[in-house]
Design an enzyme around this catalytic site. Structure first.
Site, short mmCIF file in Angstrom:
data_model
loop_
_atom_site.label_atom_id
_atom_site.label_comp_id
_atom_site.label_asym_id
_atom_site.label_seq_id
_atom_site.Cartn_x
_atom_site.Cartn_y
_atom_site.Cartn_z
N ASN A 10 0.92 -1.01 0.04
CA ASN A 10 -0.60 -0.02 0.09
C ASN A 10 0.94 1.39 -0.41
O ASN A 10 1.36 1.58 1.08
CB ASN A 10 -0.76 0.01 1.06
CG ASN A 10 -1.52 1.08 1.58
OD1 ASN A 10 -1.87 2.31 0.66
ND2 ASN A 10 -2.44 1.53 2.46
N TRP A 11 0.80 1.73 -1.26
CA TRP A 11 2.05 2.53 -1.12
C TRP A 11 1.27 4.19 -0.98
O TRP A 11 2.49 5.27 -0.79
CB TRP A 11 2.12 3.16 -2.88
CG TRP A 11 3.47 2.31 -3.48
CD1 TRP A 11 4.20 1.10 -2.58
CD2 TRP A 11 3.57 1.99 -4.51
NE1 TRP A 11 4.93 1.11 -3.08
CE2 TRP A 11 4.92 0.57 -4.53
CE3 TRP A 11 3.58 2.57 -6.11
CZ2 TRP A 11 5.37 0.09 -5.57
CZ3 TRP A 11 4.19 2.28 -6.64
CH2 TRP A 11 5.19 0.76 -7.30
N LYS A 12 -0.33 3.85 -0.39
CA LYS A 12 -0.68 5.34 0.03
C LYS A 12 -0.23 6.39 -0.75
O LYS A 12 0.29 6.80 -2.49
CB LYS A 12 -0.17 6.07 1.25
CG LYS A 12 -0.42 4.44 2.67
CD LYS A 12 -0.50 4.66 4.23
CE LYS A 12 -0.05 3.20 4.47
NZ LYS A 12 -0.50 3.20 5.99
N HIS A 96 -9.78 1.03 4.17
CA HIS A 96 -8.52 1.04 4.92
C HIS A 96 -9.30 2.34 6.32
O HIS A 96 -9.35 2.84 5.95
CB HIS A 96 -6.90 2.07 4.01
CG HIS A 96 -6.04 1.82 4.73
ND1 HIS A 96 -5.62 2.90 5.44
CD2 HIS A 96 -4.60 1.28 4.79
CE1 HIS A 96 -4.21 2.69 5.89
NE2 HIS A 96 -3.92 1.11 5.50
N GLU A 98 -7.10 4.81 6.99
CA GLU A 98 -7.03 5.92 7.02
C GLU A 98 -8.08 6.72 6.08
O GLU A 98 -8.55 7.94 5.84
CB GLU A 98 -5.78 6.15 6.41
CG GLU A 98 -3.68 6.08 6.65
CD GLU A 98 -3.40 5.82 6.64
OE1 GLU A 98 -3.05 5.41 5.42
OE2 GLU A 98 -2.51 4.98 7.02
N GLU A 168 -5.71 -5.01 10.58
CA GLU A 168 -4.37 -3.57 10.54
C GLU A 168 -5.14 -2.43 11.76
O GLU A 168 -6.02 -2.36 12.11
CB GLU A 168 -4.74 -3.00 8.69
CG GLU A 168 -4.45 -3.56 8.27
CD GLU A 168 -3.87 -2.45 7.68
OE1 GLU A 168 -2.77 -2.41 6.43
OE2 GLU A 168 -4.63 -1.65 6.65
N GLY A 174 1.85 3.43 10.55
CA GLY A 174 2.94 3.37 10.47
C GLY A 174 3.65 4.57 11.71
O GLY A 174 4.09 5.19 11.75
N SER A 214 2.84 -1.73 10.09
CA SER A 214 4.40 -2.13 11.01
C SER A 214 4.85 -3.27 10.39
O SER A 214 6.33 -3.82 11.08
CB SER A 214 5.09 -1.61 12.09
OG SER A 214 4.58 0.03 12.20
N GLY A 235 2.89 -0.73 4.24
CA GLY A 235 2.78 0.87 3.83
C GLY A 235 4.58 0.53 3.59
O GLY A 235 4.74 0.49 2.35
P1 PGA Z 1 2.83 0.42 7.30
O1 PGA Z 1 1.48 0.55 7.30
O2 PGA Z 1 3.37 -0.38 6.89
O3 PGA Z 1 3.56 1.72 7.49
O4 PGA Z 1 2.45 0.28 9.05
C1 PGA Z 1 0.52 -0.82 6.64
C2 PGA Z 1 -1.32 -0.49 6.13
O5 PGA Z 1 -1.43 1.24 6.09
O6 PGA Z 1 -1.62 -0.53 5.12
#
Ligand code: PGA
Length: 250
Positions: A10-12, A96, A98, A168, A174, A214, A235
């Site tokens: 997931n490159w956001k 997600h 976010e 998640e 993050g 993470s 991410g």
């Molecule tokens: P992260 O993000 O690996 O940076 O914690 C995971 C995600 O949001 O899918």
């Protein structure tokens, strides 16, 4: 039957099309004969077509990070399932944390998007997970059940075969804080039991439940070697090809 793991990036809101293409060019040789797991990249919408093209003919799937539930219409800033498919993408993330946190996405919206994805033959990765305060209050199981009940509303066993769930925990995204394998397994077991209640035990036994939060090369194998953990949604550690390929080769 063993579930094939899905390792997803997931490159956001990172990477221009040039950066995304450069990633794929260095990444593909690193995973060229990898068939143990499925691999998927979720670039931002402006890089979607570029990544589809760069990954064409490879073992790497490509999807959107967010998709609207309507086919078209006056929805400024949104991307439809038809648009996703027209550029050759095959997957989408849905719900997600976010999106839930910053864009007010509710379980009802997640549910509409899930129905739309299935209708269009798009593989949905439905994201769920508890906040830190919810975990500390002992509400993790209740939160996961609520998100699943709402998110899967109206979904039948006949429709559900392609659905992927990503667990998640929001406090692990993050932050560098990863759930321990024991915590992840416990949550995954709750999710699988709830899916069994909603869709039957055959669907639950076959459904892939990914862990996200993470995941890094250093912790990937301890998580992914757990039988209950059927892949990872990554991410930060997916932004560099060597780091993401190390996770794929956990
Ligand atoms: P992260 O993000 O690996 O940076 O914690 C995971 C995600 O949001 O899918």
């Amino acid at each position: 039957m063993a579930r094939k793991a899905l390792i997803a990036a997931n490159w956001k809101m990172y990477k221009t099309p040039d950066e995304a293409r450069a990633f794929v060019e260095t990444f593909l040789p690193l995973v060229v004969s990898h068939s143990r797991d499925e691999i998927a990249l979720f670039p931002s919408v402006t890089s979607l077509a570029t990544v589809v093209k760069a990954a064409a003919g490879s073992n790497v799937h490509v999807g959107l990070q967010n998709m609207h539930f309507e086919n078209e219409g006056a929805y400024t800033g949104e991307t439809s399932p038809i648009m996703l498919k027209a550029v050759g993408a095959t997957h989408t993330l849905i719900g997600h944390s976010e999106r839930r946190q910053y864009f007010a996405e509710t379980d009802a919206i997640v549910n509409k998007k899930l129905h739309a994805a299935l209708k269009h033959g798009i593989i949905p990765v439905v994201c769920i997970g508890e906040l830190l305060a919810e975990r500390e209050a002992g509400d993790t199981a209740a939160v996961l059940k609520t998100q699943l009940t709402g998110g899967l509303d109206g979904i039948t066993a006949e429709m559900a075969a392609s659905i992927v769930i990503a667990y998640e925990p929001v406090w692990a995204i993050g932050t560098g804080k990863t759930a321990t394998p024991e915590m992840a397994v416990e949550a995954h077991s709750i999710v699988r039991a709830e899916v069994a209640r909603l869709l039957g035990s055959d669907i639950a036994a076959a459904m892939r439940i990914l862990y996200g939060g993470s995941v890094k090369p250093e912790n990937a194998s301890s998580l992914l070697n757990e039988e209950e953990i059927d892949g990872a949604l990554v991410g930060g550690a997916s932004l560099k090809s060597d780091s993401f390929s190390a996770i794929v080769h956990y």
